[in-house]
Design a protein around this motif. Sequence first.
Motif, mmCIF file in Angstrom:
data_model
loop_
_atom_site.group_PDB
_atom_site.id
_atom_site.type_symbol
_atom_site.label_atom_id
_atom_site.label_comp_id
_atom_site.label_asym_id
_atom_site.label_seq_id
_atom_site.Cartn_x
_atom_site.Cartn_y
_atom_site.Cartn_z
ATOM 1 N N SER A 155 0.869 -1.172 0.000
ATOM 2 C CA SER A 155 0.000 0.000 0.000
ATOM 3 C C SER A 155 0.912 1.230 0.000
ATOM 4 N N LEU A 156 0.458 2.340 0.553
ATOM 5 C CA LEU A 156 1.278 3.547 0.605
ATOM 6 C C LEU A 156 2.576 3.264 1.350
ATOM 7 N N LEU A 157 3.696 3.661 0.754
ATOM 8 C CA LEU A 157 4.999 3.387 1.342
ATOM 9 C C LEU A 157 5.421 4.476 2.325
ATOM 10 N N LEU A 158 5.992 4.033 3.437
ATOM 11 C CA LEU A 158 6.532 4.941 4.432
ATOM 12 C C LEU A 158 8.052 4.878 4.391
ATOM 13 N N GLY A 159 8.704 6.020 4.557
ATOM 14 C CA GLY A 159 10.162 6.050 4.566
ATOM 15 C C GLY A 159 10.670 7.376 4.057
ATOM 16 N N ASP A 160 11.956 7.585 4.228
ATOM 17 C CA ASP A 160 12.582 8.843 3.840
ATOM 18 C C ASP A 160 12.910 8.828 2.360
ATOM 19 N N ARG A 161 12.193 9.613 1.580
ATOM 20 C CA ARG A 161 12.424 9.696 0.138
ATOM 21 C C ARG A 161 13.427 10.776 -0.237
ATOM 22 N N GLY A 162 13.875 11.547 0.731
ATOM 23 C CA GLY A 162 14.812 12.619 0.437
ATOM 24 C C GLY A 162 14.165 13.836 -0.171
ATOM 25 N N GLU A 163 12.828 13.884 -0.171
ATOM 26 C CA GLU A 163 12.094 15.036 -0.688
ATOM 27 C C GLU A 163 10.772 15.137 0.058
ATOM 28 N N PHE A 164 10.261 16.337 0.201
ATOM 29 C CA PHE A 164 9.028 16.552 0.949
ATOM 30 C C PHE A 164 7.837 16.487 0.015
ATOM 31 N N ARG A 165 6.880 15.613 0.323
ATOM 32 C CA ARG A 165 5.667 15.462 -0.476
ATOM 33 C C ARG A 165 4.480 15.677 0.451
ATOM 34 N N PRO A 166 3.938 16.894 0.513
ATOM 35 C CA PRO A 166 2.871 17.213 1.464
ATOM 36 C C PRO A 166 1.665 16.289 1.369
ATOM 37 N N ALA A 167 1.216 15.972 0.155
ATOM 38 C CA ALA A 167 0.037 15.121 -0.005
ATOM 39 C C ALA A 167 0.288 13.733 0.565
ATOM 40 N N GLU A 168 1.493 13.217 0.335
ATOM 41 C CA GLU A 168 1.793 11.895 0.853
ATOM 42 C C GLU A 168 1.888 11.903 2.376
ATOM 43 N N PRO A 179 -6.963 -0.766 8.278
ATOM 44 C CA PRO A 179 -6.660 -2.174 8.535
ATOM 45 C C PRO A 179 -6.143 -2.907 7.305
ATOM 46 N N GLY A 180 -5.606 -4.097 7.533
ATOM 47 C CA GLY A 180 -5.261 -5.033 6.464
ATOM 48 C C GLY A 180 -4.340 -4.495 5.403
ATOM 49 N N ASN A 181 -4.690 -4.780 4.161
ATOM 50 C CA ASN A 181 -3.829 -4.434 3.034
ATOM 51 C C ASN A 181 -3.860 -2.955 2.676
ATOM 52 N N LEU A 182 -4.752 -2.197 3.291
ATOM 53 C CA LEU A 182 -4.812 -0.766 3.028
ATOM 54 C C LEU A 182 -3.852 0.027 3.910
ATOM 55 N N LYS A 183 -3.389 -0.589 4.970
ATOM 56 C CA LYS A 183 -2.516 0.111 5.909
ATOM 57 C C LYS A 183 -1.166 0.440 5.278
ATOM 58 N N ALA A 184 -0.701 1.669 5.493
ATOM 59 C CA ALA A 184 0.612 2.076 4.970
ATOM 60 C C ALA A 184 1.695 1.159 5.532
ATOM 61 N N ILE A 185 2.777 1.007 4.782
ATOM 62 C CA ILE A 185 3.826 0.066 5.161
ATOM 63 C C ILE A 185 5.206 0.684 4.989
ATOM 64 N N GLN A 186 6.105 0.348 5.893
ATOM 65 C CA GLN A 186 7.478 0.831 5.807
ATOM 66 C C GLN A 186 8.188 0.188 4.614
ATOM 67 N N ALA A 187 8.956 0.991 3.892
ATOM 68 C CA ALA A 187 9.673 0.477 2.720
ATOM 69 C C ALA A 187 10.625 -0.649 3.091
ATOM 70 N N GLY A 204 7.596 -21.365 -7.140
ATOM 71 C CA GLY A 204 6.344 -20.943 -7.751
ATOM 72 C C GLY A 204 6.154 -19.451 -7.614
ATOM 73 N N THR A 205 4.920 -18.991 -7.739
ATOM 74 C CA THR A 205 4.601 -17.564 -7.661
ATOM 75 C C THR A 205 3.941 -17.256 -6.328
ATOM 76 N N GLN A 206 4.510 -16.292 -5.625
ATOM 77 C CA GLN A 206 3.984 -15.880 -4.329
ATOM 78 C C GLN A 206 3.569 -14.407 -4.407
ATOM 79 N N VAL A 207 2.355 -14.110 -3.969
ATOM 80 C CA VAL A 207 1.872 -12.738 -3.903
ATOM 81 C C VAL A 207 1.993 -12.265 -2.455
ATOM 82 N N LEU A 208 2.743 -11.192 -2.256
ATOM 83 C CA LEU A 208 2.979 -10.654 -0.915
ATOM 84 C C LEU A 208 2.184 -9.367 -0.770
ATOM 85 N N ASN A 209 1.089 -9.414 -0.042
ATOM 86 C CA ASN A 209 0.306 -8.202 0.149
ATOM 87 C C ASN A 209 0.798 -7.423 1.366
ATOM 88 N N SER A 210 0.267 -6.234 1.556
ATOM 89 C CA SER A 210 0.764 -5.356 2.619
ATOM 90 C C SER A 210 0.630 -5.983 3.999
#
Length: 222
Positions: A155-168, A179-187, A204-210
């Motif tokens: 979902s939305l990534l958390l972490g230092d991008r080196g730039e300020f993004r007010p909307a984010e 809750p769940g897969n909508l919760k923001a996650i640390q990069a 095989g193929t593994q899907v890793l959700n938030s």
Amino acid sequence: MEKFMGKTAWVAGANGLIGSHLVSLLNQHPAYERVVAFVRSPSSASWAKLPKVEQWPVNYRELSAPEPKKVDDIFCALGSTTRKTPNKEAYYEIDVTFPLNVARLGLQNGARYYGLVSAHGAKVKAFSYYMQMKGELEHQLLELNYPHIALARPSLLLGDRGEFRPAEKLGEVFMGILPGNLKAIQAHDVAAALILEANRSKRGTQVLNSAMMQGAIKQLEK
């Protein structure tokens, strides 16, 4: 005797938010002896001087493999934004064509695992162009028949991008309590989850959700 007895990893998008964590965490992991960071130009990032890390300047349109031409695991964190790449053709090239170019080069040089940073909601017939691209990339990647693929859909990534993004920043506050897969996650959790998956015996193929990736850094560091 081969120069590198442990595993070799390639990281595409090493200067990005997740890519930089991938390089640093792979350097610390005992399974890896060589970590090749694909960069468009030489980087002075903090990971650049780590002992297992080497930089490989690339043109993603005309890729060549670093010597020795052997790789075990590939991690791809390539991607742009509408703000940085408003032209749809250029956007598609960065988010779809380049990751597939890396995947094909990896197969030619022995790769058995491909860990992709995709996105929550990735779907070929999604409403947004961004999600359509991520869905198409996943679809085409699966057609390459890698023995082991991990599709990380954060979902939305958390972490230092080196730039300020007010909307984010505002979005982080709101999505941090969802809750769940909508919760923001640390990069770093996304990076750690892809590395953990690369070193599991299951294929095989593994899907890793938030939700699955939350807190992965703690598991990796055990």
